[in-house]
Design a protein around this motif. Structure first.
Motif, PDB file in Angstrom:
ATOM      1  N   LEU A 175      -0.522 -20.228 -30.492  1.00  0.00           N
ATOM      2  CA  LEU A 175      -0.873 -20.934 -31.722  1.00  0.00           C
ATOM      3  C   LEU A 175      -1.348 -19.962 -32.789  1.00  0.00           C
ATOM      4  CD1 LEU A 175      -1.531 -23.451 -33.438  1.00  0.00           C
ATOM      5  CD2 LEU A 175      -3.722 -23.591 -32.212  1.00  0.00           C
ATOM      6  N   ASP A 176      -2.123 -18.948 -32.387  1.00  0.00           N
ATOM      7  CA  ASP A 176      -2.628 -17.962 -33.346  1.00  0.00           C
ATOM      8  C   ASP A 176      -1.487 -17.366 -34.171  1.00  0.00           C
ATOM      9  OD1 ASP A 176      -5.027 -18.452 -32.195  1.00  0.00           O
ATOM     10  OD2 ASP A 176      -5.420 -16.405 -31.530  1.00  0.00           O
ATOM     11  N   ASP A 177      -0.415 -16.987 -33.483  1.00  0.00           N
ATOM     12  CA  ASP A 177       0.714 -16.348 -34.165  1.00  0.00           C
ATOM     13  C   ASP A 177       1.457 -17.349 -35.047  1.00  0.00           C
ATOM     14  OD1 ASP A 177       0.190 -13.901 -32.873  1.00  0.00           O
ATOM     15  OD2 ASP A 177       1.288 -14.567 -31.101  1.00  0.00           O
ATOM     16  N   TYR A 178       1.623 -18.568 -34.546  1.00  0.00           N
ATOM     17  CA  TYR A 178       2.315 -19.585 -35.336  1.00  0.00           C
ATOM     18  C   TYR A 178       1.541 -19.910 -36.610  1.00  0.00           C
ATOM     19  CZ  TYR A 178       4.670 -23.882 -36.685  1.00  0.00           C
ATOM     20  OH  TYR A 178       5.355 -24.838 -37.396  1.00  0.00           O
ATOM     21  N   ALA A 179       0.234 -20.086 -36.481  1.00  0.00           N
ATOM     22  CA  ALA A 179      -0.600 -20.433 -37.637  1.00  0.00           C
ATOM     23  C   ALA A 179      -0.587 -19.313 -38.675  1.00  0.00           C
ATOM     24  CB  ALA A 179      -2.025 -20.717 -37.177  1.00  0.00           C
ATOM     25  N   LYS A 180      -0.445 -18.081 -38.197  1.00  0.00           N
ATOM     26  CA  LYS A 180      -0.428 -16.941 -39.099  1.00  0.00           C
ATOM     27  C   LYS A 180       0.873 -16.891 -39.889  1.00  0.00           C
ATOM     28  CE  LYS A 180      -1.026 -13.378 -36.763  1.00  0.00           C
ATOM     29  NZ  LYS A 180      -1.313 -12.151 -35.979  1.00  0.00           N
ATOM     30  N   ASP A 181       1.980 -17.280 -39.233  1.00  0.00           N
ATOM     31  CA  ASP A 181       3.304 -17.167 -39.847  1.00  0.00           C
ATOM     32  C   ASP A 181       3.729 -18.414 -40.620  1.00  0.00           C
ATOM     33  OD1 ASP A 181       3.446 -14.711 -38.630  1.00  0.00           O
ATOM     34  OD2 ASP A 181       4.616 -15.410 -36.914  1.00  0.00           O
ATOM     35  N   GLU A 202     -13.075 -23.853 -30.765  1.00  0.00           N
ATOM     36  CA  GLU A 202     -13.433 -23.857 -32.188  1.00  0.00           C
ATOM     37  C   GLU A 202     -12.334 -23.203 -33.015  1.00  0.00           C
ATOM     38  OE1 GLU A 202     -16.735 -21.917 -35.249  1.00  0.00           O
ATOM     39  OE2 GLU A 202     -17.034 -21.770 -33.086  1.00  0.00           O
ATOM     40  N   GLU A 203     -11.876 -22.033 -32.603  1.00  0.00           N
ATOM     41  CA  GLU A 203     -10.806 -21.362 -33.338  1.00  0.00           C
ATOM     42  C   GLU A 203      -9.530 -22.196 -33.338  1.00  0.00           C
ATOM     43  OE1 GLU A 203     -10.050 -17.365 -32.150  1.00  0.00           O
ATOM     44  OE2 GLU A 203     -12.128 -16.724 -32.417  1.00  0.00           O
ATOM     45  N   MET A 204      -9.236 -22.825 -32.208  1.00  0.00           N
ATOM     46  CA  MET A 204      -8.045 -23.676 -32.128  1.00  0.00           C
ATOM     47  C   MET A 204      -8.116 -24.790 -33.157  1.00  0.00           C
ATOM     48  SD  MET A 204      -6.747 -26.033 -28.927  1.00  0.00           S
ATOM     49  CE  MET A 204      -5.617 -27.405 -29.199  1.00  0.00           C
ATOM     50  N   LEU A 205      -9.247 -25.496 -33.212  1.00  0.00           N
ATOM     51  CA  LEU A 205      -9.366 -26.617 -34.149  1.00  0.00           C
ATOM     52  C   LEU A 205      -9.359 -26.141 -35.592  1.00  0.00           C
ATOM     53  CD1 LEU A 205     -11.878 -29.093 -32.464  1.00  0.00           C
ATOM     54  CD2 LEU A 205      -9.390 -29.055 -32.399  1.00  0.00           C
ATOM     55  N   MET A 206      -9.956 -24.993 -35.859  1.00  0.00           N
ATOM     56  CA  MET A 206      -9.945 -24.450 -37.223  1.00  0.00           C
ATOM     57  C   MET A 206      -8.511 -24.164 -37.674  1.00  0.00           C
ATOM     58  SD  MET A 206     -13.009 -24.284 -38.517  1.00  0.00           S
ATOM     59  CE  MET A 206     -14.763 -23.974 -38.196  1.00  0.00           C
ATOM     60  N   LYS A 207      -7.704 -23.638 -36.764  1.00  0.00           N
ATOM     61  CA  LYS A 207      -6.295 -23.357 -37.098  1.00  0.00           C
ATOM     62  C   LYS A 207      -5.516 -24.653 -37.275  1.00  0.00           C
ATOM     63  CE  LYS A 207      -5.856 -18.728 -35.154  1.00  0.00           C
ATOM     64  NZ  LYS A 207      -7.290 -18.446 -35.049  1.00  0.00           N
ATOM     65  N   LEU A 208      -5.780 -25.638 -36.426  1.00  0.00           N
ATOM     66  CA  LEU A 208      -5.085 -26.918 -36.558  1.00  0.00           C
ATOM     67  C   LEU A 208      -5.473 -27.624 -37.850  1.00  0.00           C
ATOM     68  CD1 LEU A 208      -5.148 -28.302 -32.898  1.00  0.00           C
ATOM     69  CD2 LEU A 208      -3.359 -27.005 -34.074  1.00  0.00           C
ATOM     70  N   ALA A 209      -6.709 -27.443 -38.283  1.00  0.00           N
ATOM     71  CA  ALA A 209      -7.147 -28.046 -39.546  1.00  0.00           C
ATOM     72  C   ALA A 209      -6.310 -27.536 -40.719  1.00  0.00           C
ATOM     73  CB  ALA A 209      -8.626 -27.754 -39.785  1.00  0.00           C
ATOM     74  N   LYS A 210      -5.874 -26.279 -40.646  1.00  0.00           N
ATOM     75  CA  LYS A 210      -5.066 -25.698 -41.719  1.00  0.00           C
ATOM     76  C   LYS A 210      -3.612 -26.144 -41.645  1.00  0.00           C
ATOM     77  CE  LYS A 210      -7.970 -21.593 -42.211  1.00  0.00           C
ATOM     78  NZ  LYS A 210      -8.057 -20.117 -42.113  1.00  0.00           N
ATOM     79  N   LEU A 211      -3.196 -26.616 -40.473  1.00  0.00           N
ATOM     80  CA  LEU A 211      -1.815 -27.071 -40.302  1.00  0.00           C
ATOM     81  C   LEU A 211      -1.662 -28.584 -40.484  1.00  0.00           C
ATOM     82  CD1 LEU A 211      -0.845 -24.994 -37.110  1.00  0.00           C
ATOM     83  CD2 LEU A 211      -0.054 -24.596 -39.453  1.00  0.00           C
ATOM     84  N   LEU A 212      -2.790 -29.294 -40.595  1.00  0.00           N
ATOM     85  CA  LEU A 212      -2.757 -30.759 -40.683  1.00  0.00           C
ATOM     86  C   LEU A 212      -2.814 -31.210 -42.136  1.00  0.00           C
ATOM     87  CD1 LEU A 212      -2.834 -33.372 -38.927  1.00  0.00           C
ATOM     88  CD2 LEU A 212      -5.326 -33.276 -39.126  1.00  0.00           C
ATOM     89  N   ASN A 213      -1.924 -32.116 -42.500  1.00  0.00           N
ATOM     90  CA  ASN A 213      -1.973 -32.696 -43.839  1.00  0.00           C
ATOM     91  C   ASN A 213      -3.300 -33.432 -44.039  1.00  0.00           C
ATOM     92  OD1 ASN A 213       0.443 -31.939 -45.099  1.00  0.00           O
ATOM     93  ND2 ASN A 213       1.604 -33.490 -43.986  1.00  0.00           N
ATOM     94  N   PRO A 214      -3.822 -33.469 -45.272  1.00  0.00           N
ATOM     95  CA  PRO A 214      -5.124 -34.107 -45.524  1.00  0.00           C
ATOM     96  C   PRO A 214      -5.218 -35.543 -45.014  1.00  0.00           C
ATOM     97  CG  PRO A 214      -4.446 -32.846 -47.434  1.00  0.00           C
ATOM     98  CD  PRO A 214      -3.282 -32.827 -46.478  1.00  0.00           C
ATOM     99  N   SER A 215      -4.108 -36.258 -45.006  1.00  0.00           N
ATOM    100  CA  SER A 215      -4.113 -37.654 -44.539  1.00  0.00           C
ATOM    101  C   SER A 215      -3.599 -37.783 -43.104  1.00  0.00           C
ATOM    102  CB  SER A 215      -3.247 -38.516 -45.461  1.00  0.00           C
ATOM    103  OG  SER A 215      -1.910 -38.025 -45.485  1.00  0.00           O
ATOM    104  N   GLY A 216      -3.433 -36.648 -42.424  1.00  0.00           N
ATOM    105  CA  GLY A 216      -2.856 -36.660 -41.089  1.00  0.00           C
ATOM    106  C   GLY A 216      -3.859 -36.958 -39.992  1.00  0.00           C
TER     107      GLY A 216
END
Length: 332
Positions: A175-181, A202-216
């Motif tokens: 996930l780290d690499d995917y979120a970066k790219d 914690e890091e996982m959820l922080m990265k998912l927060a950046k990949l999730l649409n605001p209404s998702g």
């Protein structure tokens, strides 16, 4: 649903051999393990819980149990790319139980995800699955023709290959690499039985927060440390293993969500196997109910009449060891 439907008993000996190889492999990197704070609340106030197979487990005052010291992210990446257990699943258990798993686990899972989307009025434009494994969920949800785009992330090469062969769009890596790219955002992110495996939830959820649409919506499943079979079996539970680093409760998962910028929406425990798993442990002599007449009645003397009803009671009251957690991004 019975445990044998999704984990055929005649394959368990080979499965255990693969697990033993993985334990040996992971312990060979023991000098890279590091101490961590509670993965839910970052408290230092944890006490020793138990040791199992050379791994040390702690329990925090917030209720979370966790492995510490634990493998680093680099060690985990190395481990999962070489896992004998996952290779054995991909080559033996999964092909044998695929149809039963599809009908008993995956289709109900897809229905539950779609139900959450309907209830929360979430757009179904795109879905991301973290740890898509054999691609069964992505394939099933794709067959519903509801989402326009479906992507899976899978770090284990053998599993990613199975998913890719089914036509699933797979990112093979962490996930780290995917979120970066990636610059894409998703309406729905799901992670089934993943968060217990990661070095830092914690890091996982922080990265998912950046990949999730605001209404998702974010949908996670994981063991519930306060559930029946884990509470009864403790270190004997198969949920307690070298791959599972984090064991949340509904309360501690809520704390983690809020800390990472999510608003908890709901949790529920639709597990089906708690009572059967504990009954097997009793019948095999792993645990004793000598002084527990109540559970003797449920698990032994009146099993045929009330065993299923007791499992339903656990599931309907948040007491199963299998937990779903639902969250949206906080509006704050």
């Amino acid at each position: 649903m019975k445990e044998n439907d999704i984990r055929p008993s005649y394959l368990l000996e080979g499965h255990q051999e693969a697990i033993n190889l993985d334990i040996t492999r992971l312990l060979s990197k023991r000098d890279t393990f590091i101490d961590v704070l509670c993965p839910a609340c970052a408290s230092k106030n944890s006490s020793a819980l138990f040791d199992k197979n050379g791994f040390n487990y702690l329990r925090c005052e917030c209720g979370t149990a966790y492995l510490s010291p634990r493998p680093t992210k680099e060690t985990l990446s190395w481990f999962y790319r070489r896992s004998s257990n996952y290779k054995y699943w991909a080559e033996n258990i999964y092909p044998t139980s695929e149809e039963a798993r599809l009908n008993l686990v995956i289709k109900p899972r897809a229905e539950q995800v779609l139900s959450v989307c309907r209830d929360l009025k979430v757009s179904t434009g795109s879905l991301l699955e973290i740890g898509c494994a054999y691609g069964t969920f992505c394939t099933e949800i794709k067959s519903r023709k509801i989402f326009d785009r479906i992507v899976g992330i899978e770090p284990t090469p053998d599993l990613a290959a199975v998913s890719r062969a089914k036509g699933v769009q797979v990112y093979e890596g962490m996930l780290d690499d995917y979120a970066k790219d990636s610059v894409e955002m998703f309406d729905v992110i799901v992670a089934f039985e993943v968060i217990e495996h990661v070095f830092s939830p914690e890091e996982m959820l922080m990265k998912l927060a950046k990949l999730l649409n605001p209404s998702g919506v974010l949908i996670l499943t994981c063991p519930n440390f306060e559930g029946f079979d884990i509470s009864m079996l403790g270190a004997l539970s198969t949920s307690i293993d070298h791959e599972h680093l984090n064991y949340f409760t509904p309360t501690s998962m809520e704390q983690l969500f809020e800390h990472c910028g999510f608003e908890p929406v709901d949790y529920f425990t639709p597990g089906k196997l708690d009572v059967e798993i504990v009954r097997k442990a009793v019948l095999s002599g792993e645990i004793s109910l000598e002084n527990n007449l109540f559970l003797q009645k449920i698990l032994i003397s009146e099993w045929e009449g009330i065993g299923d009803a007791f499992q339903s009671f656990l599931s309907n009251n948040g007491l199963s060891s299998h937990m779903w957690s639902i969250a949206k991004l906080s509006a704050k």
